[in-house]
Design a protein around this motif. Structure first.
Motif, PDB file in Angstrom:
ATOM      1  N   ARG A 219       0.819  -1.208   0.000  1.00 24.80           N
ATOM      2  CA  ARG A 219       0.000   0.000   0.000  1.00 24.80           C
ATOM      3  C   ARG A 219       0.856   1.264   0.000  1.00 24.80           C
ATOM      4  O   ARG A 219       0.335   2.373   0.092  1.00 24.80           O
ATOM      5  CB  ARG A 219      -0.969  -0.035   1.191  1.00 24.80           C
ATOM      6  N   PHE A 221       3.155   2.504   2.103  1.00 21.81           N
ATOM      7  CA  PHE A 221       3.432   3.298   3.310  1.00 21.81           C
ATOM      8  C   PHE A 221       4.914   3.329   3.662  1.00 21.81           C
ATOM      9  O   PHE A 221       5.436   4.342   4.087  1.00 21.81           O
ATOM     10  CB  PHE A 221       2.641   2.753   4.499  1.00 21.81           C
ATOM     11  N   LEU A 510     -15.044   8.680   6.699  1.00 17.24           N
ATOM     12  CA  LEU A 510     -13.632   8.650   7.069  1.00 17.24           C
ATOM     13  C   LEU A 510     -12.783   8.271   5.854  1.00 17.24           C
ATOM     14  O   LEU A 510     -11.734   8.863   5.590  1.00 17.24           O
ATOM     15  CB  LEU A 510     -13.447   7.603   8.178  1.00 17.24           C
ATOM     16  N   GLY A 511     -13.287   7.282   5.111  1.00 12.82           N
ATOM     17  CA  GLY A 511     -12.547   6.814   3.940  1.00 12.82           C
ATOM     18  C   GLY A 511     -12.387   7.881   2.882  1.00 12.82           C
ATOM     19  O   GLY A 511     -11.428   7.875   2.114  1.00 12.82           O
ATOM     20  N   ARG A 513     -11.790  10.942   3.352  1.00 16.32           N
ATOM     21  CA  ARG A 513     -10.874  12.035   3.673  1.00 16.32           C
ATOM     22  C   ARG A 513      -9.454  11.772   3.199  1.00 16.32           C
ATOM     23  O   ARG A 513      -8.985  10.676   3.213  1.00 16.32           O
ATOM     24  CB  ARG A 513     -10.865  12.274   5.184  1.00 16.32           C
TER      25      ARG A 513
ATOM     26  N   ASN B   6      -4.565  13.136   4.804  1.00 16.56           N
ATOM     27  CA  ASN B   6      -5.465  12.102   4.318  1.00 16.56           C
ATOM     28  C   ASN B   6      -5.405  10.883   5.229  1.00 16.56           C
ATOM     29  O   ASN B   6      -4.565  10.009   5.050  1.00 16.56           O
ATOM     30  CB  ASN B   6      -5.060  11.726   2.884  1.00 16.56           C
ATOM     31  N   ILE B   7      -6.274  10.833   6.235  1.00 15.10           N
ATOM     32  CA  ILE B   7      -6.198   9.678   7.126  1.00 15.10           C
ATOM     33  C   ILE B   7      -7.028   8.507   6.614  1.00 15.10           C
ATOM     34  O   ILE B   7      -6.916   7.412   7.122  1.00 15.10           O
ATOM     35  CB  ILE B   7      -6.606  10.007   8.578  1.00 15.10           C
ATOM     36  N   GLY B   8      -7.845   8.764   5.578  1.00 19.88           N
ATOM     37  CA  GLY B   8      -8.704   7.687   5.064  1.00 19.88           C
ATOM     38  C   GLY B   8      -7.921   6.454   4.673  1.00 19.88           C
ATOM     39  O   GLY B   8      -8.314   5.331   4.966  1.00 19.88           O
ATOM     40  N   ARG B  10      -5.304   5.393   5.910  1.00 21.79           N
ATOM     41  CA  ARG B  10      -4.693   4.735   7.075  1.00 21.79           C
ATOM     42  C   ARG B  10      -5.661   3.801   7.807  1.00 21.79           C
ATOM     43  O   ARG B  10      -5.268   3.080   8.711  1.00 21.79           O
ATOM     44  CB  ARG B  10      -4.177   5.780   8.062  1.00 21.79           C
TER      45      ARG B  10
END
Lengths: 513, 383
Positions: A219, A221, A510-511, A513, B6-8, B10
């Protein structure tokens, strides 16, 4: 090669030994001329032909009760064996002193015997493999075996990370500067990362950790590709269903960033792990069946000369025949006993006829041989496409003598007789006088000593101290409540929803954002 | 340090094969199920809008029927701030019965290693999850979660409670970096949700807020407390008391009896050790300071759950709960069986008033008959 054997898989006896002999000789010729890879290929071809012809040929997941890595393929041990032996002796001593001191005036308990069996496994890891985080590299994640903490503390003490006060406070945490019984990040948040007690949780958490590192990588990160997860597990611990419950997932997901080291000291709390069988063989087939790379480290280098002479496989056959209960008892006795009971045929006795009882007594187990352990760890970190399990045969209470080595009572042992202590000191050549012994003194390498320099250099090259835990990361910019305005308003007349649906809606916001 | 806008991305949703049970299958297509190899096959539902999508860059961790594995995912993600310096926000969504009870030892280990994230106990409540029976109907996970010192638990009734709780959890764990985690139960009972009462946010977080005050016309009053879906039975009981008996009820929604009790214990300890200083007043006691009449609480959990707060309630306090083995039936029948429905709440209120001499005990008998309650059947936890 014995031709009268009954096949373990088909249960059939050999009806034509001379034909068998021809096949065996053909294979031996291939082995000599083209090596084991070619021989393996030919065997696989033969099996494939037989299967196509409709034979049911079950898979055998077990190999001989020998080291997986033959002598000629062992990676060269790069360390200074003498210095490392000395460091290890100090670590062993201090680990034992901590427990003895703690139990002189209190009843807080502790375990001497478990770490005694694993000191070499840990030392090779600390000196040569386990990387701490630096600017250039992410850290390896080590799930230290819970009951071995005295060894980790003793090593950290030698490196100046802990004081004598800390060691004196082993298992005495209430007044501060204490050391926790087992790895507890809650109690030692700068030191321990993973609670591996209660037993069985370390291995399953390690497997999911290794896969989560792939998730973070996929992903985008963080680059986790060069990092390893090491999980140290006791052989008795594998009886907890959680220990082996997820090994199939690790195989399926090809987690070659994952290494299990099972410290097979053959003993659990009350007695033998598999008195009537062999835990290493049992675990070998379970892990191999689950798709793992299995490396057995059964025998130390002192056996190599005997095995090299074992042209007819008699020693190998005896090694396989003997059960763990006997292997444990041998190490609680002496060389004469081993000669009598392990080398139990005229042919076997002849192999060691010119050996003294002491020579026989010093025939070592793989997990106590730094070169064998190094070779196994080296092979594990370089293996691609599968997780690796190292099955290291060790001795519980190694060096404790009559106070505990290989004895059924050893797990609970937190005291040592004066005579055992003296023997231990002599065996490891430790600078402690007879008078000092009663005070349970800690040993430390002085500043400028080659041992301390060596320890520091090894850790510096691997990135710094371990274990170590990061307590804080960077903060995130989280949404404010008004971002979820629709959930704060009335759902509206007739619009019925559940809190589960509300949760899904929340997650959608939330997703986004 | 870099702030991430952008915390989505995470968010790590983790499911043990129960997404469809919870009506969350929409995420499959939206977020994708992470697979190291992507999707090597054509899914059966490929032509549908919300097909089963596996993806190398997927976000969901689908563990199959495997709570232990899901919990280990949740630990790995919830400690990623420490092990990888990458804060992640895991939500593990599972049948509440199979969490603290089934993999409680892993949750204890998660707490020890300072895991940050959300455990979402789905289809919770002994009578709210009604058809699945004895092994599924959870009436005690909140008792176990209360034993984990750094676990913050809530049993919300309404969507705004949920939003307030999760938003504050994000703040505490990912801005303040507190080493805590959240356990939140959610239910599958459908009902309409009101708007958030003005200024209720802080009280919601502390575990109790005034939902609705009694009609001032009523002289005799009771205080009714509840959480989760049973709070709606408590609301209905308030109507029965007003209509049938002319009694007023102040309604208190209590999203966390556990947080209320912890606050009470904190104040009690502080006051005990500081005997000459002005006493700290627990939130619960402040809420009920002006309240009139006895206090009744009902939840979908064992009585011990709401019993936690008894020490800080001056008035007589009656607790109803779902002690006993669950069983399959309709919600209505189960709530009657476990004696947590609106009628039993009303009876509890009337009896408490009678004990105080504010209501005629003989009329409680009348009420029991009126509501069709058989007073002589065995207690639910004995059958």
């Amino acid at each position: 090669m014995k031709n009268s054997q009954v096949s373990e898989i088909t249960g059939q006896t050999d009806i034509d030994p001379s034909e068998t002999q021809e096949w065996v000789e053909a294979l031996q010729a291939v082995l000599e001329q083209d090596g084991s890879d070619r021989a393996h290929f030919l065997i696989e071809q033969l099996v494939a032909v037989a299967r196509q012809a409709g034979f049911d040929i079950p898979f055998s997941a077990n190999t001989a009760y020998l080291n997986t890595i033959p002598v000629e393929r062992q990676a060269q041990f790069p360390g200074d064996a003498t210095i490392e032996q000395r460091i290890r002796s100090y670590v062993r001593w201090n680990a034992m002193m901590m427990v003895l001191r703690a139990n002189k005036h209190t009843n807080v308990g502790g375990h001497i015997a478990s770490f005694a069996s694993a000191a070499t496994l840990y030392d090779v890891g600390y000196n040569h493999f386990w990387r701490a985080p630096t600017e250039q590299q992410g850290a390896d994640l080590i799930y230290y075996q819970g009951h071995l903490t005295p060894g980790d503390y003793a090593r950290a003490f030698l490196l100046g990370r802990f004081t004598e006060e800390h060691l004196n406070n082993f298992r005495q945490e209430v007044h501060g500067n204490g050391l926790s019984s087992y790895p507890h990040p809650w109690l030692m948040p700068d030191f321990w990362q993973f609670p591996t007690v209660s037993m069985g949780l370390g291995p399953i958490m390690a497997i999911y950790q290794a896969r989560f590192m792939r998730y973070l990588q996929d992903r985008g990160f963080v680059d986790t590709s060069n990092r390893k997860v090491w999980s140290f597990v006791g052989d008795g611990e594998t009886d907890e269903p959680e220990s082996l419950g997820a090994i199939g997932m690790a195989g399926r997901e090809k987690l070659d960033n994952l290494i299990f080291v099972v410290n097979c000291n053959l003993q659990r709390l009350d007695g033998p792990v598999r008195g009537n069988g062999k835990i290493i063989q049992e675990l070998e087939s379970e892990f191999r069946g689950a798709g793992w790379n299995v490396i057995k480290v059964v025998w130390g280098a002192r056996w190599d000369v005997l095995l090299a002479r074992d042209k007819h496989g008699l020693l190998a056959a005896r090694m396989m025949e003997c059960v763990d209960g006997d292997y444990q008892t041998f190490k609680a006795k002496d060389g004469a006993y081993v000669r009598e009971h392990f080398f139990n045929t005229p042919e076997l006795k002849a192999m060691v006829a010119d050996w003294s009882d002491r020579d026989i007594w010093e025939l070592n187990r793989g997990g106590h041989d730094p070169a064998k352990v190094y070779a196994a760890f080296h092979a594990a970190v370089n293996h691609k496409g599968q997780p690796t399990v190292i099955l290291a045969k060790t001795i519980k209470g190694y060096g404790m003598g009559e106070s505990g080595q290989a004895q059924n009572i050893t797990h609970q042992q937190k005291k040592m007789s004066a005579i055992s202590l003296t023997h231990f000191r002599d065996r490891y050549e430790l600078p402690v006088t007879d008078e000092e012994l009663h005070d349970f003194p800690y040993l430390k390498f002085p500043e400028g000593s080659k041992e301390l320099e060596y320890m520091r250099k090894r850790r510096a090259e691997l990135g710094g101290d371990l274990p170590a835990r990061r307590s804080k990361s960077y903060p995130l910019d989280v949404p404010v409540l008004s971002d979820f305005k629709p959930l704060l308003e009335a759902s509206g007349e007739g619009r019925e929803i559940s809190t589960t649906m509300a949760f899904c809606t929340f997650n959608q916001y939330l997703g986004q954002r | 340090m870099a702030k991430d806008k952008n915390i989505g991305k995470r968010i790590v949703p983790i499911v043990p094969d129960e997404s469809r049970t919870f009506g969350m299958e929409g995420m499959f297509r939206q977020l994708g199920i992470w697979s190291q190899v992507g999707q090597l096959y054509t899914p059966q539902d490929a032509k549908e809008l919300m097909f089963y999508k596996e993806d190398k860059h997927g976000q969901i961790l689908q563990e199959g029927i495997n709570e232990a594995g899901g919990l280990c995912d949740w630990i790995a993600a919830g400690t990623s701030y420490s092990t990888h310096n990458v804060p992640m926000i895991p939500f593990f969504i599972y049948y509440s019965m199979f969490g603290f009870q089934r993999v409680g030892d892993l949750i204890w280990a998660a707490a020890d290693q300072r895991t940050r994230g959300f455990l979402i106990g789905g289809t919770a409540g002994r009578t709210t999850l009604n058809g699945e029976g004895l092994q599924h109907e959870d009436g005690h996970s909140h008792l176990i979660s209360a034993t984990v010192p750094n676990c913050v638990s809530y049993d919300p009734t309404y969507s705004y409670e949920l939003a307030v709780i999760i938003q504050d959890g994000l703040r505490r764990m990912y801005v303040e970096q507190e080493d805590i985690f959240y356990y939140i139960t959610v239910m599958n009972e459908n009902y309409t949700h009101p708007a958030i009462p003005v200024g209720a946010e802080q009280a919601i977080l502390r575990g109790m807020y005034s939902f609705k005050s009694a009609d001032p016309a009523h002289k005799v009053k009771v205080q009714l407390l509840g959480s989760g879906s049973i709070f709606r039975e408590v609301e209905a009981a308030a109507e029965l008391l007003a209509q049938d008996w002319g009694i007023g009820a102040d309604l208190w929604s209590c999203p966390s009896f556990t947080e209320l009790a912890r606050d009470g214990q904190f104040c009690e300890r502080w006051n005990r050790l500081h005997p000459t200083e002005p006493a700290k007043v627990p939130h619960l006691r402040a809420c009920l300071a002006q309240a009139q009449g006895p206090v009744i609480a009902a939840t979908d959990y064992n009585r011990a759950f709401a019993e936690q707060i008894r020490n800080w309630i001056a008035a007589p306090y009656t607790v109803l709960g779902t002690d006993g083995f669950g069983r399959s039936d309709t919600r209505e029948n189960l709530r009657r069986f476990f004696e947590v429905d609106r009628y039993h709440v009303a009876i509890a209120a009337l009896k408490s008033l009678a004990d105080l001499g504010q209501f005629d005990a003989a009329k409680v008998d009348v009420a029991i008959a009126k509501y069709g309650i058989n007073p002589d059947i065995k207690a639910p936890w004995l059958t």
